[in-house]
Design a protein around this motif. Structure first.
Motif, PDB file in Angstrom:
ATOM      1  N   ARG A 223       0.719  -1.222   0.001  1.00  0.00           N
ATOM      2  CA  ARG A 223       0.091   0.083   0.140  1.00  0.00           C
ATOM      3  C   ARG A 223       0.880   1.267  -0.099  1.00  0.00           C
ATOM      4  N   LYS A 224       2.157   1.108   0.229  1.00  0.00           N
ATOM      5  CA  LYS A 224       3.039   2.357   0.184  1.00  0.00           C
ATOM      6  C   LYS A 224       3.278   2.624  -1.192  1.00  0.00           C
ATOM      7  N   ASN A 225       3.672   3.937  -1.745  1.00  0.00           N
ATOM      8  CA  ASN A 225       4.248   4.135  -2.999  1.00  0.00           C
ATOM      9  C   ASN A 225       5.735   3.735  -2.928  1.00  0.00           C
ATOM     10  N   ILE A 226       6.170   3.757  -4.211  1.00  0.00           N
ATOM     11  CA  ILE A 226       7.517   3.403  -4.234  1.00  0.00           C
ATOM     12  C   ILE A 226       8.790   4.161  -3.572  1.00  0.00           C
ATOM     13  N   LEU A 227       8.552   5.688  -3.493  1.00  0.00           N
ATOM     14  CA  LEU A 227       9.463   6.017  -3.140  1.00  0.00           C
ATOM     15  C   LEU A 227       9.540   5.801  -1.534  1.00  0.00           C
ATOM     16  N   ASN A 228       8.277   5.915  -0.858  1.00  0.00           N
ATOM     17  CA  ASN A 228       8.435   5.268   0.624  1.00  0.00           C
ATOM     18  C   ASN A 228       9.096   4.115   1.034  1.00  0.00           C
ATOM     19  N   ASN A 229       8.649   2.974   0.001  1.00  0.00           N
ATOM     20  CA  ASN A 229       9.127   1.611   0.250  1.00  0.00           C
ATOM     21  C   ASN A 229      10.564   1.836   0.133  1.00  0.00           C
ATOM     22  N   LEU A 230      11.140   2.450  -0.783  1.00  0.00           N
ATOM     23  CA  LEU A 230      12.568   2.601  -0.953  1.00  0.00           C
ATOM     24  C   LEU A 230      13.319   3.312  -0.042  1.00  0.00           C
ATOM     25  N   LEU A 231      12.703   4.338   0.758  1.00  0.00           N
ATOM     26  CA  LEU A 231      13.307   5.011   1.581  1.00  0.00           C
ATOM     27  C   LEU A 231      13.361   3.994   3.000  1.00  0.00           C
ATOM     28  N   GLU A 238      18.317  11.421  -1.139  1.00  0.00           N
ATOM     29  CA  GLU A 238      19.032  12.460  -2.133  1.00  0.00           C
ATOM     30  C   GLU A 238      19.017  11.529  -3.397  1.00  0.00           C
ATOM     31  N   ALA A 239      19.685  10.434  -3.261  1.00  0.00           N
ATOM     32  CA  ALA A 239      19.837   9.390  -4.426  1.00  0.00           C
ATOM     33  C   ALA A 239      18.342   9.293  -5.046  1.00  0.00           C
ATOM     34  N   LEU A 240      17.617   8.971  -4.250  1.00  0.00           N
ATOM     35  CA  LEU A 240      16.325   8.808  -5.006  1.00  0.00           C
ATOM     36  C   LEU A 240      15.599   9.900  -5.630  1.00  0.00           C
ATOM     37  N   ASP A 241      15.681  11.019  -4.841  1.00  0.00           N
ATOM     38  CA  ASP A 241      15.199  12.392  -5.602  1.00  0.00           C
ATOM     39  C   ASP A 241      15.751  12.567  -7.190  1.00  0.00           C
ATOM     40  N   ILE A 242      17.135  12.341  -7.179  1.00  0.00           N
ATOM     41  CA  ILE A 242      17.833  12.466  -8.536  1.00  0.00           C
ATOM     42  C   ILE A 242      17.244  11.375  -9.528  1.00  0.00           C
ATOM     43  N   VAL A 243      17.186  10.239  -8.977  1.00  0.00           N
ATOM     44  CA  VAL A 243      16.887   8.997  -9.707  1.00  0.00           C
ATOM     45  C   VAL A 243      15.304   9.161 -10.207  1.00  0.00           C
ATOM     46  N   PHE A 244      14.496   9.528  -9.385  1.00  0.00           N
ATOM     47  CA  PHE A 244      13.238   9.860 -10.116  1.00  0.00           C
ATOM     48  C   PHE A 244      13.078  11.091 -10.749  1.00  0.00           C
ATOM     49  N   SER A 245      13.722  12.086 -10.515  1.00  0.00           N
ATOM     50  CA  SER A 245      13.719  13.265 -11.406  1.00  0.00           C
ATOM     51  C   SER A 245      14.076  12.725 -12.964  1.00  0.00           C
ATOM     52  N   GLN A 246      15.328  11.663 -13.010  1.00  0.00           N
ATOM     53  CA  GLN A 246      15.993  11.302 -14.007  1.00  0.00           C
ATOM     54  C   GLN A 246      14.938  10.490 -14.855  1.00  0.00           C
ATOM     55  N   SER A 247      14.338   9.797 -14.323  1.00  0.00           N
ATOM     56  CA  SER A 247      13.652   8.513 -14.587  1.00  0.00           C
ATOM     57  C   SER A 247      12.285   8.718 -15.313  1.00  0.00           C
ATOM     58  N   ARG A 248      11.742   9.792 -14.742  1.00  0.00           N
ATOM     59  CA  ARG A 248      10.437  10.449 -14.983  1.00  0.00           C
ATOM     60  C   ARG A 248       9.361   9.496 -14.717  1.00  0.00           C
ATOM     61  N   ILE A 249       9.929   8.688 -13.539  1.00  0.00           N
ATOM     62  CA  ILE A 249       8.714   7.754 -12.860  1.00  0.00           C
ATOM     63  C   ILE A 249       8.184   8.521 -11.842  1.00  0.00           C
ATOM     64  N   SER A 274      25.196   5.307  -7.115  1.00  0.00           N
ATOM     65  CA  SER A 274      25.786   5.000  -6.138  1.00  0.00           C
ATOM     66  C   SER A 274      27.440   4.592  -6.379  1.00  0.00           C
ATOM     67  N   ASN A 275      27.636   4.438  -7.647  1.00  0.00           N
ATOM     68  CA  ASN A 275      29.007   4.227  -8.214  1.00  0.00           C
ATOM     69  C   ASN A 275      29.775   5.740  -7.993  1.00  0.00           C
ATOM     70  N   GLN A 276      29.069   6.512  -8.294  1.00  0.00           N
ATOM     71  CA  GLN A 276      29.671   8.140  -8.204  1.00  0.00           C
ATOM     72  C   GLN A 276      29.976   8.460  -6.850  1.00  0.00           C
ATOM     73  N   ASN A 277      29.172   7.775  -5.940  1.00  0.00           N
ATOM     74  CA  ASN A 277      29.530   8.347  -4.495  1.00  0.00           C
ATOM     75  C   ASN A 277      29.373   6.920  -3.793  1.00  0.00           C
ATOM     76  N   PRO A 278      30.785   6.397  -3.962  1.00  0.00           N
ATOM     77  CA  PRO A 278      31.003   4.970  -3.603  1.00  0.00           C
ATOM     78  C   PRO A 278      30.984   5.025  -1.845  1.00  0.00           C
ATOM     79  N   PRO A 279      30.361   4.168  -1.382  1.00  0.00           N
ATOM     80  CA  PRO A 279      30.264   4.089   0.155  1.00  0.00           C
ATOM     81  C   PRO A 279      31.585   4.228   0.974  1.00  0.00           C
TER      82      PRO A 279
END
Ligand code: SAH
Length: 282
Positions: A223-231, A238-249, A274-279
């Motif tokens: 019942r949760k949306n995809i953003l909330n599930n991933l959070l 931060e990563a999710l904000d960028i990804v969703f804006s780039q993906s147009r999903i 995550s490759n750009q910002n390796p842990p």
């Protein structure tokens, strides 16, 4: 009396429903399933849960080799008696969840078939998918409801983790519904034969593991949306904000509306970020 019932009586088989034992006794259906597998003279077929060997015998007519996996000692006795002198059938006392499918025919792709025990459908499916590089097709009898989930399209109630993972790696089709009347003893539910032909993939997919993690996280709470599930699963905001804006999903969408291509797109974008910002290395 059918062959199945004759064998059950002759060997005084105690049918163990707990092991999902329901033997297919209709010869036409056995032949149809074997023709979906289409075993060739240079192929090895691995059969999951061979039972009394009805399907094994049909497969062995044209297959180069049949490896019949069975876990129940009573049935192993029957299988050994039945196929002991048949060179192209190998009966193995084996739990399918422990079997190493990559050993079946080293260097060559095998086919897998089975009227499988329904209580472990999901673990069997995921185990088989993990061996997909060694397999050309899976032809499996599932409980109908599970088959519908495996072959479900986006936007339907049945669409979930198995649908996405199966669609990622195979071309899937529900081939036929089989009524309980064709089994002895009859199961409580209708069944369905599903064929999955493994897609030709180029080399190893570097995003493979991430893809499955993403899909599992996305569907964790329906019942949760995809953003909330991933959070919730620990992906960074931060990563999710960028990804969703780039993906147009739209991040408000629910996982069950996302197509395979959209999941793939998301997983690639997430991996790139995550490759750009390796842990930090510890
Ligand atoms: N293929 C046969 C039997 C189907 S019933 C037929 O169509 O008639 C499912 C079979 O799977 C049973 O024989 C059961 O003993 C076997 N089985 C159950 N759990 C298993 C496991 N973990 N590994 C291998 N076989 C198993």
């Amino acid at each position: 009396m059918t062959e199945v019932r004759t064998l059950v009586a002759k060997h005084k088989i105690h049918i163990r429903k707990k092991l999902g034992q329901s033997f297919l006794e209709d010869v036409n259906i056995i032949k149809k399933i074997a023709s979906l597998v289409a075993p060739a003279a240079d192929e090895t077929i691995v059969e999951i849960g061979a039972g009394l060997g009805g399907m094994t015998e049909e497969l062995a007519k044209t297959a180069g080799r049949v490896i019949a996996l069975e876990i129940d000692p009573q049935l192993l006795d029957v299988l050994r008696e039945r196929f002991g002198r048949q060179e192209n059938v190998e009966v193995l006392a084996m739990d399918v969840l422990k079997y190493d499918f990559s050993q079946a025919d080293k260097g060559k792709k095998i086919k897998v078939v089975g009227n499988i025990p329904y209580y472990i459908s999901s673990p069997i499916l995921f185990r088989l998918l993990s061996f997909r590089q060694q397999v050309s097709s899976f032809t499996l009898m599932f409980q109908k409801e599970f088959a519908e989930r495996v072959a479900a399209l986006p936007g339907t109630k049945q669409y979930g983790i198995p649908s996405v993972m199966v669609a990622k790696y195979t071309d899937v089709s529900c081939e036929m519904v089989v009524s309980p009347a064709f089994f002895y003893p009859p199961p409580d539910v209708a069944s369905c034969v599903v064929r999955m032909t493994v897609k030709q993939m180029e080399d190893d997919d570097p995003y493979e593991e991430r893809f499955e993690r993403l899909v599992r996280a996305a569907f964790a709470h329906r019942r949760k949306n995809i953003l909330n599930n991933l959070l919730y699963a620990g992906f960074s905001k931060e990563a999710l904000d960028i990804v969703f804006s780039q993906s147009r999903i739209a991040p408000q969408r629910r996982a069950e509306t996302l197509s395979l291509e959209e999941f793939t797109n998301l997983s690639i974008l997430l991996a790139e970020i995550s490759n750009q910002n390796p842990p930090p290395k510890i």
